[in-house]
Design a protein around this motif. Structure first.
Motif: not given
Length: 575
Positions: A403-430
């Motif tokens: 259901x929509x509420x489960x999918x929204x929860x999965x999105x919110x949880x996953x948003x907190x998992x991406x790790x930025x390890x290196x950004x030496x050239x300052x490319x991110x965020x676009x």
């Protein structure tokens, strides 16, 4: 025999008053009395049946399948259950067994298997999420354990497990062979890796307990499933795969207690219903060379050292790790002698059942020993309402799964998992959403999913790009305003490193992304590195939001990353 058995089970269920988080040994006196009566009313054959969890072939209870005739001597999944009366069945989504299609189909299969048995079997699957996911969309998808480790939120881990449990139960599934409680202390581990939360025992223990609570609920409910902490005594320090060989873990008991035991202690404290064994040798704990599944000294660590009195189930008995030293007839009996309660997926179920029956009748195993395991299994079934709960509602399952509420929860949880390890050239965020993004590298589906979200072009090159594929990617980069290179196993694949360095030489902004094990990030000079720990769609969507600046990265490395450019546990950039 059916009605008396179920009547006693109903009485046992009505005697359950303790919360699901109580240790399985904490059985109410009335419940214990009713369960003992239930076991006394069973024949030896019925008891031995409860000791086994089997695979099946087919998607419908009444589907005649040649695999069932070959493996079990009967045609349909329902006939397999009726013939053997197993304590459990397990669903898969691969070509060998093929039990999974849609939520409605799964619910109907579950109901049919329940009807075929005197005592409803535990219906299990491996819905770890991430790289071990049996039921895909429309079921709600999460990125898996190591991503949750990067997110550092016990609340999110529990929430993800709670949602997964509700959806599994809606499909009639009552047991999840999760969470993976292994501490991934060996970066070369070929079978655990991102299935583990972390290389840190404390973080792994915290999130293991959280997911046990999520799967099983804080109190009894029909929306919960039995959790299974695996793979005891700990599969995290192997560099070979127990599916194909017998790995060795060279830990002393003191080292095991410090590194591998904490997540299992935490799972037990959280009331985990079952624990799965590992097919690994631990020569400093059991010099005999037996795999832990067949080793009393290894399983005494669980029963005696950790004080666990719940269900102990083997990993699959079809795996090479448990079959190297003994015959398929010997293995079930040896496992029961070692302290196991349930035997998962023997190669030949009839042979395995008959071997246990013969061992009891000869006195090699006592019937009292069998009774002790059957009591544990039935106690789990009563605690989780497997015997007395109504069948899955086939007409309601589509609205209950994804259901929509489960999918929204999965999105919110996953948003907190991406790790930025290196950004030496300052490319991110676009600065702006790219107008001509090129997504290349590992993963046919994965590259296309990310390219679709970014509105760009996908050019998958596989795990070992050829010179022609590298040249094609370099040419395509000429028309791109940003290039995203997905890697998986780059540290072991020189061709992936060649692809990445060739694209860096174009002068285009290049974003490298490790979409499985994060160890890739230490092995090239790419100035921009992200890690997602998962290549599923939910992770690619979160990755796109980080790249475009819709969300900021907050994930922290849940493992230490060794290599030419190492990174410490806990490293992670934020903006």
């Amino acid at each position: 025999m059916l009605r008396p058995l179920v009547a006693v089970a109903v009485a046992a269920a009505s005697a359950v008053t303790s919360p699901a988080t109580a240790a399985p040994a904490h059985t109410a006196p009335d419940q214990a009395q009713h369960l003992t009566a239930l076991v006394r009313g069973m024949s030896l054959e019925q008891k031995v049946g409860q000791l086994f969890v089997t695979y099946l072939h087919g998607q419908s209870p009444d589907e005649a399948h040649p695999g069932n005739l070959r493996d079990f001597g009967v045609a349909t999944p329902a006939e397999v259950v009726a013939k053997f009366q197993p304590g459990g069945v397990v669903y898969f989504n691969n070509s060998s067994y093929d039990n999974i299609d849609t939520p409605r189909q799964i619910a109907a299969l579950s109901n049919g298997l329940r009807r075929a048995s005197r005592i409803p079997p535990a219906i299990a699957t491996d819905q770890e999420m991430g790289i071990v996911t049996r039921i895909g969309a429309p079921a709600t998808q999460f990125p898996g354990n190591m991503a949750l480790g990067a997110g550092r939120s016990a609340e999110n881990a529990e929430r993800a497990a709670r949602i997964t449990a509700r959806e599994l139960r809606a499909m009639g599934i009552t047991q999840n062979f999760a969470p993976d409680a292994d501490v991934n202390s060996n970066p070369a581990n070929p079978v655990i890796g991102v299935r583990s939360y972390s290389s840190d025992p404390a973080l792994t223990a915290e999130l293991t307990a959280a997911q046990v609570r999520g799967y099983q609920g804080r109190f009894l409910a029909q929306h919960t499933v039995s959790a299974t902490a695996k793979h005891f005594p700990g599969h995290g320090d192997t560099d070979t795969d127990s599916h194909s060989t017998l790995p060795t873990v060279d830990r002393t008991e003191a080292e095991w207690s410090e590194v591998d035991a904490p997540p299992f202690r935490a799972a037990i404290a959280a009331g985990v219903d079952s624990v799965m064994t590992a097919h690994i040798q631990m020569p400093k704990i059991d010099p005999s060379g037996e795999p832990a599944t067949l080793s009393k000294p290894a399983l005494d660590l669980l029963r005696e050292n950790l004080g666990y009195d719940g269900v102990v189930i083997t990993d699959s008995l079809a795996m090479a790790g448990v079959r190297q030293l003994h015959s398929d007839a010997e293995i079930p009996v040896l496992a029961l002698k070692a302290g196991v309660d349930q035997l998962l997926m023997p190669v030949n179920l009839e042979l395995a059942v008959n071997s246990v029956l013969a061992a009891v009748r000869s006195g090699e195993l006592s019937e009292r020993r069998v009774d002790r395991s059957v009591l544990r299994i039935l106690r789990m079934k009563v605690l989780r309402g497997m015997i007395t709960s109504p069948p899955a509602d086939v007409d309601a399952v589509d609205s209950a799964v994804g259901p929509a509420e489960h999918l929204a929860a999965a999105e919110a949880i996953t948003d907190r998992t991406v790790t930025a390890v290196r950004n030496d050239a300052g490319v991110l965020p676009l600065a702006a959403k790219p107008t001509a993004a090129l997504v290349t590298g590992w993963g046919e589906t994965t590259t296309r999913t990310l390219a679709g979200v970014l509105g760009g072009t996908a050019l998958p090159t596989g795990s070992a790009p050829t010179q022609a594929q590298v040249a094609a990617a370099v040419q395509a980069a000429g028309n791109a305003d940003v290039v995203v290179v997905l890697t998986n196993g780059l540290s072991r694949q020189p061709a992936q490193q060649t692809l990445l360095t060739s694209l860096l030489a174009t002068g285009k902004p290049v974003i490298a992304v490790a979409v499985q094990n994060p160890y890739d990030v230490a092995h090239t000079a790419a100035p921009t590195w992200l890690a997602t720990y998962s290549y599923g769609a939910v992770s690619m969507e979160a990755l796109a939001r980080v790249i475009t600046g819709e969300v900021g990265p907050v994930g922290k490395l849940p493992v230490e990353v060794p290599g030419p450019t190492p990174y410490p546990f806990g490293h992670g950039l934020e903006w």
